[in-house]
Design an enzyme around this catalytic site. Structure first.
Site, PDB file in Angstrom:
ATOM      1  CG  HIS A   1      -5.813  -2.425   8.578  1.00 10.13           C
ATOM      2  ND1 HIS A   1      -6.034  -1.165   9.081  1.00 10.13           N
ATOM      3  CD2 HIS A   1      -4.475  -2.602   8.642  1.00 10.13           C
ATOM      4  CE1 HIS A   1      -4.876  -0.619   9.416  1.00 10.13           C
ATOM      5  NE2 HIS A   1      -3.926  -1.474   9.163  1.00 10.13           N
TER       6      HIS A   1
ATOM      7  CG  ASN B   1      -8.950  -1.839  11.687  1.00 11.03           C
ATOM      8  OD1 ASN B   1      -7.964  -2.434  11.256  1.00 11.03           O
ATOM      9  ND2 ASN B   1      -9.470  -0.791  11.075  1.00 11.03           N
TER      10      ASN B   1
ATOM     11  CG  ASP C   1      -0.285  -0.435   2.506  1.00 10.29           C
ATOM     12  OD1 ASP C   1       0.960  -0.333   2.611  1.00 10.29           O
ATOM     13  OD2 ASP C   1      -0.993  -0.878   3.412  1.00 10.29           O
TER      14      ASP C   1
ATOM     15  CD  GLU D   1      -8.922   0.688   7.530  1.00 10.63           C
ATOM     16  OE1 GLU D   1      -8.812  -0.276   8.306  1.00 10.63           O
ATOM     17  OE2 GLU D   1      -8.491   1.832   7.785  1.00 10.63           O
TER      18      GLU D   1
HETATM   19  C1  GLP Z   1      -0.514   0.037   8.598  1.00 11.50           C
HETATM   20  C2  GLP Z   1      -0.191  -0.662   7.271  1.00 11.50           C
HETATM   21  C3  GLP Z   1      -0.364  -2.144   7.377  1.00 11.50           C
HETATM   22  C4  GLP Z   1       0.321  -2.626   8.652  1.00 11.50           C
HETATM   23  C5  GLP Z   1      -0.421  -2.096   9.847  1.00 11.50           C
HETATM   24  C6  GLP Z   1       0.185  -2.522  11.181  1.00 11.50           C
HETATM   25  O1  GLP Z   1      -1.736   0.660   8.638  1.00 11.50           O
HETATM   26  N1  GLP Z   1      -0.944  -0.192   6.165  1.00 11.50           N
HETATM   27  O2  GLP Z   1       0.184  -2.764   6.224  1.00 11.50           O
HETATM   28  O3  GLP Z   1       0.327  -4.026   8.687  1.00 11.50           O
HETATM   29  O4  GLP Z   1      -0.447  -0.695   9.784  1.00 11.50           O
HETATM   30  O5  GLP Z   1       1.264  -1.719  11.521  1.00 11.50           O
HETATM   31  P1  GLP Z   1       2.283  -1.994  12.668  1.00 11.50           P
HETATM   32  O6  GLP Z   1       3.166  -3.090  12.170  1.00 11.50           O
HETATM   33  O7  GLP Z   1       3.030  -0.712  12.822  1.00 11.50           O
HETATM   34  O8  GLP Z   1       1.522  -2.388  13.867  1.00 11.50           O
END
Ligand code: GLP
Length: 238
Positions: A135, A133, A67, A140
């Site tokens: 995702h 959440n 993303d 989402e």
């Molecule tokens: C972001 C990214 C995701 C990621 C998630 C968790 O929103 N778009 O790809 O997996 O957050 O992030 P973290 O690893 O910092 O907890």
């Protein structure tokens, strides 16, 4: 879905770093699906150390990130392009033109990102983190099963969770372009890393619930080769 629980976050990262290195060694032109956020950082640092010490070769490797924020200048320090350069690409012998993110170039026709992935032979190994959440990428809650790469509006809770990377919460973009559920499920092998107590309840929800779009990560249960790599804290509610 395979669940592997490691004693520490470092060991969880090592498990995935080894899988990535193994993939690149077995297939020098492997296609890797990559993620951002805090969770992959230790994995990337292990890949860099391995490249320095053991010269694993990334010259022919292609990468596709999950993303990118919409409307983000790639040179902006908050962009996922910048994150990838700084935390991984800069230290590898990977070619610039072989690294892809779903940036604004895909804004008008996001599914062209899927076509590009397919044209490169499809993703051999996809790395995922998980949002609080549920995702994956920026898919989402509410996302549909068959989605390809698309523009999405970020949930307020996601913007809040990601505000730590910005100077103020208002600066977090409202939209992103993300691989869809179908894009992710088209990968041959998937590794999801979750570490720390904060992830324990969403990991429990993913494991305990059937496939449903209120918890996007449950779609992974329909894929034949998914591994959840957890540390003890993230697995503490299982
Ligand atoms: C972001 C990214 C995701 C990621 C998630 C968790 O929103 N778009 O790809 O997996 O957050 O992030 P973290 O690893 O910092 O907890």
């Amino acid at each position: 879905m395979r669940i592997i629980v490691k004693e520490t976050a470092r060991e969880a990262s090592k498990h995935i770093a080894d899988a990535i290195i193994g993939t690149v060694k077995a297939k020098p032109d492997a296609v890797l699906g990559l993620a951002t956020g805090s969770s992959p950082l230790e994995i990337y640092s292990m890949l860099k150390t391995d490249h320095q010490n053991r010269k694993t070769d990334y010259r022919k490797v292609r990468t596709f990130n999950l993303d990118e924020y919409l409307g983000m200048n790639p040179h902006d320090p908050h962009s996922y392009r910048h994150y990838m350069e700084k935390n991984l690409f800069n230290a590898l012998n990977i070619r610039d033109e072989n690294t892809h993110l779903p940036d604004d170039a895909y804004k008008e026709d996001p599914a062209a990102y899927d076509e590009r992935i397919e044209a490169e032979g499809g993703i051999d190994l996809q790395l995922l983190g998980i949002g609080l959440n549920g995702h994956i990428g920026f898919n989402e809650p509410g996302v549909k099963a068959g989605t390809l790469t698309h523009v999405t509006r970020l949930e307020e809770s996601t913007r809040k969770a990601n505000a730590r990377f910005f100077e103020s919460p208002d600066e977090v973009p409202t939209h992103a372009i993300t691989m869809g559920i179908q894009t992710i499920l088209s990968s041959r092998r998937i590794f999801l890393i979750a570490t720390g107590k904060k992830k324990a309840s969403i990991i429990r929800d993913v494991v305990d619930n059937g496939v449903n779009n209120a918890i996007p990560a449950t779609f992974l249960k329909t894929h034949p080769d998914v591994s959840l790599i957890l540390d003890k804290d993230a697995a503490s509610m299982l």
